[in-house]
Design a protein around this motif. Structure first.
Motif, PDB file in Angstrom:
ATOM      1  N   GLY A  38      31.344  37.248  40.558  1.00 22.10           N
ATOM      2  CA  GLY A  38      31.559  36.962  41.981  1.00 22.10           C
ATOM      3  C   GLY A  38      32.808  37.596  42.557  1.00 22.10           C
ATOM      4  N   ALA A  39      33.539  38.365  41.724  1.00 25.95           N
ATOM      5  CA  ALA A  39      34.862  38.862  42.128  1.00 25.95           C
ATOM      6  C   ALA A  39      34.852  39.564  43.473  1.00 25.95           C
ATOM      7  N   GLY A  40      33.934  40.506  43.638  1.00 27.83           N
ATOM      8  CA  GLY A  40      33.975  41.323  44.848  1.00 27.83           C
ATOM      9  C   GLY A  40      33.250  40.695  46.035  1.00 27.83           C
ATOM     10  N   LYS A  41      32.665  39.506  45.832  1.00 32.42           N
ATOM     11  CA  LYS A  41      31.811  38.943  46.895  1.00 32.42           C
ATOM     12  C   LYS A  41      32.574  38.090  47.888  1.00 32.42           C
ATOM     13  N   VAL A  42      33.711  37.559  47.482  1.00 34.73           N
ATOM     14  CA  VAL A  42      34.474  36.684  48.379  1.00 34.73           C
ATOM     15  C   VAL A  42      35.938  37.120  48.364  1.00 34.73           C
ATOM     16  N   LEU A  43      36.244  38.095  49.210  1.00 32.95           N
ATOM     17  CA  LEU A  43      37.585  38.669  49.238  1.00 32.95           C
ATOM     18  C   LEU A  43      38.323  38.192  50.483  1.00 32.95           C
ATOM     19  N   PHE A  44      39.441  37.496  50.265  1.00 29.40           N
ATOM     20  CA  PHE A  44      40.223  36.978  51.383  1.00 29.40           C
ATOM     21  C   PHE A  44      41.707  37.123  51.049  1.00 29.40           C
ATOM     22  N   ASP A  45      42.509  37.273  52.096  1.00 27.01           N
ATOM     23  CA  ASP A  45      43.958  37.271  51.879  1.00 27.01           C
ATOM     24  C   ASP A  45      44.361  35.944  51.231  1.00 27.01           C
ATOM     25  N   SER A  96      38.673  38.674  31.900  1.00 22.79           N
ATOM     26  CA  SER A  96      38.667  39.950  32.640  1.00 22.79           C
ATOM     27  C   SER A  96      40.090  40.497  32.576  1.00 22.79           C
ATOM     28  N   VAL A  97      40.246  41.786  32.824  1.00 26.75           N
ATOM     29  CA  VAL A  97      41.619  42.293  32.949  1.00 26.75           C
ATOM     30  C   VAL A  97      42.369  41.532  34.039  1.00 26.75           C
ATOM     31  N   ARG A  98      41.600  40.926  34.965  1.00 27.11           N
ATOM     32  CA  ARG A  98      42.236  40.157  36.060  1.00 27.11           C
ATOM     33  C   ARG A  98      42.891  38.869  35.583  1.00 27.11           C
ATOM     34  N   ALA A  99      42.675  38.501  34.318  1.00 21.13           N
ATOM     35  CA  ALA A  99      43.413  37.365  33.755  1.00 21.13           C
ATOM     36  C   ALA A  99      44.887  37.725  33.594  1.00 21.13           C
ATOM     37  N   LEU A 100      45.162  39.042  33.514  1.00 18.95           N
ATOM     38  CA  LEU A 100      46.539  39.505  33.331  1.00 18.95           C
ATOM     39  C   LEU A 100      47.103  40.202  34.556  1.00 18.95           C
ATOM     40  N   LEU A 101      46.238  40.920  35.278  1.00 21.83           N
ATOM     41  CA  LEU A 101      46.725  41.814  36.339  1.00 21.83           C
ATOM     42  C   LEU A 101      46.375  41.299  37.726  1.00 21.83           C
ATOM     43  N   GLY A 102      47.346  41.262  38.609  1.00 25.03           N
ATOM     44  CA  GLY A 102      47.062  41.023  40.016  1.00 25.03           C
ATOM     45  C   GLY A 102      46.422  42.266  40.629  1.00 25.03           C
ATOM     46  N   ILE A 103      45.823  42.081  41.796  1.00 26.86           N
ATOM     47  CA  ILE A 103      45.220  43.226  42.492  1.00 26.86           C
ATOM     48  C   ILE A 103      45.309  42.935  43.991  1.00 26.86           C
ATOM     49  N   ASN A 104      45.780  43.914  44.740  1.00 26.43           N
ATOM     50  CA  ASN A 104      46.037  43.697  46.165  1.00 26.43           C
ATOM     51  C   ASN A 104      44.744  43.891  46.950  1.00 26.43           C
ATOM     52  N   ALA A 105      43.740  43.015  46.682  1.00 22.25           N
ATOM     53  CA  ALA A 105      42.430  43.211  47.317  1.00 22.25           C
ATOM     54  C   ALA A 105      41.682  41.905  47.526  1.00 22.25           C
ATOM     55  N   GLY A 106      42.384  40.798  47.749  1.00 20.91           N
ATOM     56  CA  GLY A 106      41.715  39.542  48.106  1.00 20.91           C
ATOM     57  C   GLY A 106      41.076  38.788  46.963  1.00 20.91           C
TER      58      GLY A 106
END
Ligand SMILES: NC(=O)c1ccc[n+]([C@@H]2O[C@H](COP(=O)([O-])OP(=O)(O)OC[C@H]3O[C@@H](n4cnc5c(N)ncnc54)[C@H](OP(=O)(O)O)[C@@H]3O)[C@@H](O)[C@H]2O)c1
Length: 262
Positions: free
Chosen positions: A100-107, A152-162
């Motif tokens: 669901g990562a890319g489906k709900v992107l919000f600031d 996911s790599v997102r367990a470690l890395l932030g990403i500036n994309a909501g």
């Protein structure tokens, strides 16, 4: 010295793959079957599960498909009872429900509560309830067991994309992996996680279908490609077999070197 086929072999063992009808779950189910395990694929959609079970049977292993909702504790308890009734035991659970990562992107400052709940249910509760039910069966069985989570790599890395909710959910999976490893070691149960970067699956097909986006991703990955579901099979077998007997509470990045560069 133990032979590699004994170290990685899963003859006589039963693996429950939650989300076994999905892209990564079905690939891991086939991989575990190739090592000799009998397979239970579980999810909410019967047709996807039956098709995955057919792919498993093509390896020569036994496979059953059981419809269950990973977000419903009673459904998970029924799933595990049925699996044990039909195949006699559960030795391994692979948690491949999520996304669901890319489906709900919000600031981050405006991330809505309903989207947060959806991502958390899909990634965290869906790992919690099946694991609790499977581990209770492993403890009753008294033979130890294996739990493999997918972060996911997102367990470690932030990403500036909501991605606030997904990043938090995968961080929770990493923490639960360490916590469960700590609590269940006394039962001989190991708990580990694999953390992929983009894997070429339908869930990310739209994003990877954009050549500029894909080039941006690939250029940040030292091995210069995204992952394939096959890339996850070897690490899965390591964590789920006796080759990984002394490895617990670990999270392995399967990312072509992406996190090494950060
Ligand atoms: N693909 C990637 O690039 C990538 C990268 C890093 C991490 N991951 C992680 O890898 C895991 C698997 O991803 P994937 O790409 O294989 O996704 P997928 O193809 O969408 O598979 C997920 C499976 O989970 C099942 N599912 C969803 N909700 C469920 C529920 N409540 N109860 C039971 N089953 C449920 C879905 O089937 P039903 O809807 O039919 O139930 C689906 O078969 C996820 O945790 C994802 O975050 C993926």
């Amino acid at each position: 010295m133990t032979s590699p086929s004994t170290l990685f072999g899963l003859d006589g063992q039963v693996a429950l793959v939650m989300g076994g009808g999905g892209a990564i779950g079905s690939a891991l189910a086939v991989g575990l079957a190739g090592a000799g395990a009998k397979i239970v694929v579980a999810g909410r959609t019967s047709a996807a599960l039956e098709s995955a079970a057919e792919r498993v049977r093509a390896t020569g292993s036994e496979a059953i498909a059981i419809v269950a909702d990973a977000n419903d504790p009673d459904s998970c308890e029924r799933l595990v009872s049925e699996a044990v009734e039909q195949l006699g035991r559960i030795d391994i659970i692979v948690n491949a429900v999520g996304g669901g990562a890319g489906k709900v992107l919000f600031d981050a400052e405006a991330y809505p509560a309903d989207a947060w709940e959806w991502i958390y249910d899909l990634n965290v509760r869906s790992t919690l309830y099946p694991t609790q039910a499977a581990v209770r069966a492993m403890i009753r069985g008294g033979r130890g067991g294996r739990v493999l989570n997918i972060a996911s790599v997102r367990a470690l890395l932030g990403i500036n994309a909501g991605y606030s909710a997904y990043v938090a959910a995968k961080g929770a999976i990493a923490s639960l992996t360490r916590q469960w490893a700590t609590e269940w070691a006394k039962h001989g149960i190991t708990v580990n996680a694999i953390s992929p970067t983009f894997v070429d699956t339908p869930q990310v097909a739209t994003l990877l279908g954009d050549p500029a986006f894909k080039a941006g991703i690939v250029n940040r990955i030292p091995l210069r490609r995204v992952g394939s579901t096959d890339d996850l099979v070897g690490p899965c077998l390591l964590f789920c077999s006796s080759a990984g007997s002394f490895v617990t509470g670990q999270m392995l990045m399967i990312d072509g070197g992406l996190t090494a560069t950060q």
